[in-house]
Design an enzyme around this catalytic site. Sequence first.
Site, PDB file in Angstrom:
ATOM      1  N   LYS A   1       0.838  -1.210   0.000  1.00 58.00           N
ATOM      2  CA  LYS A   1       0.000   0.000   0.000  1.00 58.00           C
ATOM      3  C   LYS A   1       0.872   1.258   0.000  1.00 58.00           C
ATOM      4  CE  LYS A   1      -2.073  -1.140   3.884  1.00 58.00           C
ATOM      5  NZ  LYS A   1      -1.419  -2.426   4.188  1.00 58.00           N
TER       6      LYS A   1
ATOM      7  N   ARG B   1      -1.323  -7.877  13.796  1.00 62.16           N
ATOM      8  CA  ARG B   1      -1.866  -6.987  12.762  1.00 62.16           C
ATOM      9  C   ARG B   1      -2.525  -7.765  11.631  1.00 62.16           C
ATOM     10  NH1 ARG B   1       3.682  -4.579  11.923  1.00 62.16           N
ATOM     11  NH2 ARG B   1       2.938  -3.597  10.018  1.00 62.16           N
TER      12      ARG B   1
ATOM     13  N   ARG C   1      10.514  -0.081  11.587  1.00 60.78           N
ATOM     14  CA  ARG C   1       9.379   0.347  12.402  1.00 60.78           C
ATOM     15  C   ARG C   1       9.269  -0.467  13.686  1.00 60.78           C
ATOM     16  NH1 ARG C   1       4.350   0.725   8.317  1.00 60.78           N
ATOM     17  NH2 ARG C   1       3.400  -0.395  10.063  1.00 60.78           N
TER      18      ARG C   1
ATOM     19  N   ARG D   1      11.938  -4.531   5.603  1.00 62.08           N
ATOM     20  CA  ARG D   1      11.457  -3.178   5.299  1.00 62.08           C
ATOM     21  C   ARG D   1      12.249  -2.159   6.114  1.00 62.08           C
ATOM     22  NH1 ARG D   1       5.337  -1.580   5.777  1.00 62.08           N
ATOM     23  NH2 ARG D   1       5.527  -2.420   7.886  1.00 62.08           N
TER      24      ARG D   1
ATOM     25  N   ARG E   1     -10.459   0.627   8.417  1.00 60.39           N
ATOM     26  CA  ARG E   1      -9.993  -0.712   8.785  1.00 60.39           C
ATOM     27  C   ARG E   1     -11.057  -1.545   9.457  1.00 60.39           C
ATOM     28  NH1 ARG E   1      -3.819  -1.296   9.447  1.00 60.39           N
ATOM     29  NH2 ARG E   1      -3.195   0.710   8.671  1.00 60.39           N
TER      30      ARG E   1
HETATM   31  P1  AP5 Z   1       4.710  -1.587   2.194  1.00 64.17           P
HETATM   32  O1  AP5 Z   1       4.339  -0.844   0.955  1.00 64.17           O
HETATM   33  O2  AP5 Z   1       5.428  -0.844   3.259  1.00 64.17           O
HETATM   34  O3  AP5 Z   1       3.445  -2.362   2.812  1.00 64.17           O
HETATM   35  P2  AP5 Z   1       2.049  -1.803   3.372  1.00 64.17           P
HETATM   36  O4  AP5 Z   1       0.970  -2.483   2.585  1.00 64.17           O
HETATM   37  O5  AP5 Z   1       2.043  -0.323   3.404  1.00 64.17           O
HETATM   38  O6  AP5 Z   1       2.038  -2.466   4.829  1.00 64.17           O
HETATM   39  P3  AP5 Z   1       2.102  -1.796   6.288  1.00 64.17           P
HETATM   40  O7  AP5 Z   1       2.836  -2.754   7.164  1.00 64.17           O
HETATM   41  O8  AP5 Z   1       2.554  -0.397   6.233  1.00 64.17           O
HETATM   42  O9  AP5 Z   1       0.601  -1.831   6.689  1.00 64.17           O
HETATM   43  P4  AP5 Z   1       0.055  -1.638   8.130  1.00 64.17           P
HETATM   44  O10 AP5 Z   1      -1.379  -1.637   7.874  1.00 64.17           O
HETATM   45  O11 AP5 Z   1       0.511  -2.617   9.142  1.00 64.17           O
HETATM   46  O12 AP5 Z   1       0.724  -0.301   8.667  1.00 64.17           O
HETATM   47  P5  AP5 Z   1       0.153   1.167   8.851  1.00 64.17           P
HETATM   48  O13 AP5 Z   1       1.271   2.085   8.858  1.00 64.17           O
HETATM   49  O14 AP5 Z   1      -0.953   1.386   7.898  1.00 64.17           O
HETATM   50  O15 AP5 Z   1       5.589  -2.859   1.727  1.00 64.17           O
HETATM   51  C1  AP5 Z   1       6.172  -3.721   2.693  1.00 64.17           C
HETATM   52  C2  AP5 Z   1       7.601  -4.077   2.301  1.00 64.17           C
HETATM   53  O16 AP5 Z   1       7.594  -4.871   1.125  1.00 64.17           O
HETATM   54  C3  AP5 Z   1       8.476  -2.861   1.970  1.00 64.17           C
HETATM   55  O17 AP5 Z   1       9.766  -3.119   2.428  1.00 64.17           O
HETATM   56  C4  AP5 Z   1       8.431  -2.777   0.438  1.00 64.17           C
HETATM   57  O18 AP5 Z   1       9.618  -2.213  -0.096  1.00 64.17           O
HETATM   58  C5  AP5 Z   1       8.288  -4.224   0.058  1.00 64.17           C
HETATM   59  N1  AP5 Z   1       7.462  -4.449  -1.132  1.00 64.17           N
HETATM   60  C6  AP5 Z   1       6.340  -3.785  -1.489  1.00 64.17           C
HETATM   61  N2  AP5 Z   1       5.841  -4.274  -2.629  1.00 64.17           N
HETATM   62  C7  AP5 Z   1       6.672  -5.298  -3.005  1.00 64.17           C
HETATM   63  C8  AP5 Z   1       6.678  -6.209  -4.106  1.00 64.17           C
HETATM   64  N3  AP5 Z   1       5.743  -6.166  -5.048  1.00 64.17           N
HETATM   65  N4  AP5 Z   1       7.684  -7.118  -4.160  1.00 64.17           N
HETATM   66  C9  AP5 Z   1       8.639  -7.173  -3.199  1.00 64.17           C
HETATM   67  N5  AP5 Z   1       8.693  -6.327  -2.141  1.00 64.17           N
HETATM   68  C10 AP5 Z   1       7.701  -5.393  -2.038  1.00 64.17           C
HETATM   69  O19 AP5 Z   1      -0.502   1.077  10.313  1.00 64.17           O
HETATM   70  C11 AP5 Z   1       0.311   0.913  11.450  1.00 64.17           C
HETATM   71  C12 AP5 Z   1      -0.511   0.968  12.720  1.00 64.17           C
HETATM   72  O20 AP5 Z   1      -1.153   2.249  12.851  1.00 64.17           O
HETATM   73  C13 AP5 Z   1      -1.683  -0.033  12.827  1.00 64.17           C
HETATM   74  O21 AP5 Z   1      -1.255  -1.303  13.248  1.00 64.17           O
HETATM   75  C14 AP5 Z   1      -2.562   0.675  13.855  1.00 64.17           C
HETATM   76  O22 AP5 Z   1      -2.060   0.521  15.144  1.00 64.17           O
HETATM   77  C15 AP5 Z   1      -2.443   2.126  13.455  1.00 64.17           C
HETATM   78  N6  AP5 Z   1      -3.480   2.483  12.477  1.00 64.17           N
HETATM   79  C16 AP5 Z   1      -3.264   2.813  11.180  1.00 64.17           C
HETATM   80  N7  AP5 Z   1      -4.435   3.048  10.558  1.00 64.17           N
HETATM   81  C17 AP5 Z   1      -5.412   2.868  11.498  1.00 64.17           C
HETATM   82  C18 AP5 Z   1      -6.818   2.941  11.470  1.00 64.17           C
HETATM   83  N8  AP5 Z   1      -7.492   3.240  10.346  1.00 64.17           N
HETATM   84  N9  AP5 Z   1      -7.495   2.680  12.608  1.00 64.17           N
HETATM   85  C19 AP5 Z   1      -6.849   2.393  13.734  1.00 64.17           C
HETATM   86  N10 AP5 Z   1      -5.507   2.281  13.847  1.00 64.17           N
HETATM   87  C20 AP5 Z   1      -4.805   2.513  12.730  1.00 64.17           C
HETATM   88 MG    MG Z   2       2.279   1.101   4.939  1.00 59.78          MG
END
Ligand code: AP5
Ligand code: MG
Length: 212
Positions: A17, A170, A159, A126, A92
């Site tokens: 994402k 998660r 992170r 990552r 979410r």
């Molecule tokens: P990356 O693009 O970083 O993955 P992502 O889909 O963004 O995954 P996240 O781990 O960021 O999602 P998340 O939902 O846990 O975290 P968020 O910050 O939203 O890619 C991952 C890795 O793979 C990278 O190293 C990249 O380079 C690599 N990669 C990508 N594509 C690839 C490919 N095609 N091939 C190979 N490698 C690849 O949320 C964090 C926390 O915030 C949550 O746990 C929660 O506590 C809080 N939070 C956030 N939003 C909410 C909400 N709406 N409500 C309540 N709490 C919330």
């Molecule tokens: Mg992300």
Amino acid sequence: MADAKRILLFGPQGSGKGTQGEKLSEWLKLPLIVTGNIFRHNIKEQTELGVLAKGYINKGELVPDAVTNRMIGERITQEDCAQGFILDGFPRNLVQADALDTYVKITDLMHISIPDDEAVRRIANRRTCVDQGHVYHLVYNPPKQEGICDEDGSALEQRKDDTEESLKKRLGIYHSETEPILDHYRPYGVIHDIDGIASIEEVWQTVQASLQ
Ligand code: AP5
Ligand code: MG
């Protein structure tokens, strides 16, 4: 662009994402709003929101809906979102999806799928930049200079919630609370199903093609 695009990036941890969001934002010239980055920025600055969010995030739990809904409501009604926006990490659960419906009409939902074992492999290597959360991977998308963000020159770090234990939690929440809200969006006819198991560039081609 004729019509405003209001795009949701949807998929499990590690599906790309954040990675695809950066590309989309540059391509469409629209603001990229990443809930996780807003929280992490507030944690770094030790704001009231950051202090509240920290405990939940580091444990891999969701920040309470009331807080998150208000934060997003305030952000997407700002001037720079008038021509559209890209939202990564919201909604979410059903409560958040209902709240979003009261603010705006979504035009596209990019549903990127990968299996859980691939998420584990990707997250382990990552790295993200401390200032703005730009995303790298030590093997698949390394920075030009080790440990330094190509975009803003800030340091790269792992992170705090990218531990095996937190990731497991998660992913569990994703499957039980987040994935089911696809049914909420199905009648709207906005879902694009994207196979996330391909190179970053190949997934990007699919994302672009599905929006044209
Ligand atoms: P990356 O693009 O970083 O993955 P992502 O889909 O963004 O995954 P996240 O781990 O960021 O999602 P998340 O939902 O846990 O975290 P968020 O910050 O939203 O890619 C991952 C890795 O793979 C990278 O190293 C990249 O380079 C690599 N990669 C990508 N594509 C690839 C490919 N095609 N091939 C190979 N490698 C690849 O949320 C964090 C926390 O915030 C949550 O746990 C929660 O506590 C809080 N939070 C956030 N939003 C909410 C909400 N709406 N409500 C309540 N709490 C919330
Ligand atoms: Mg992300």
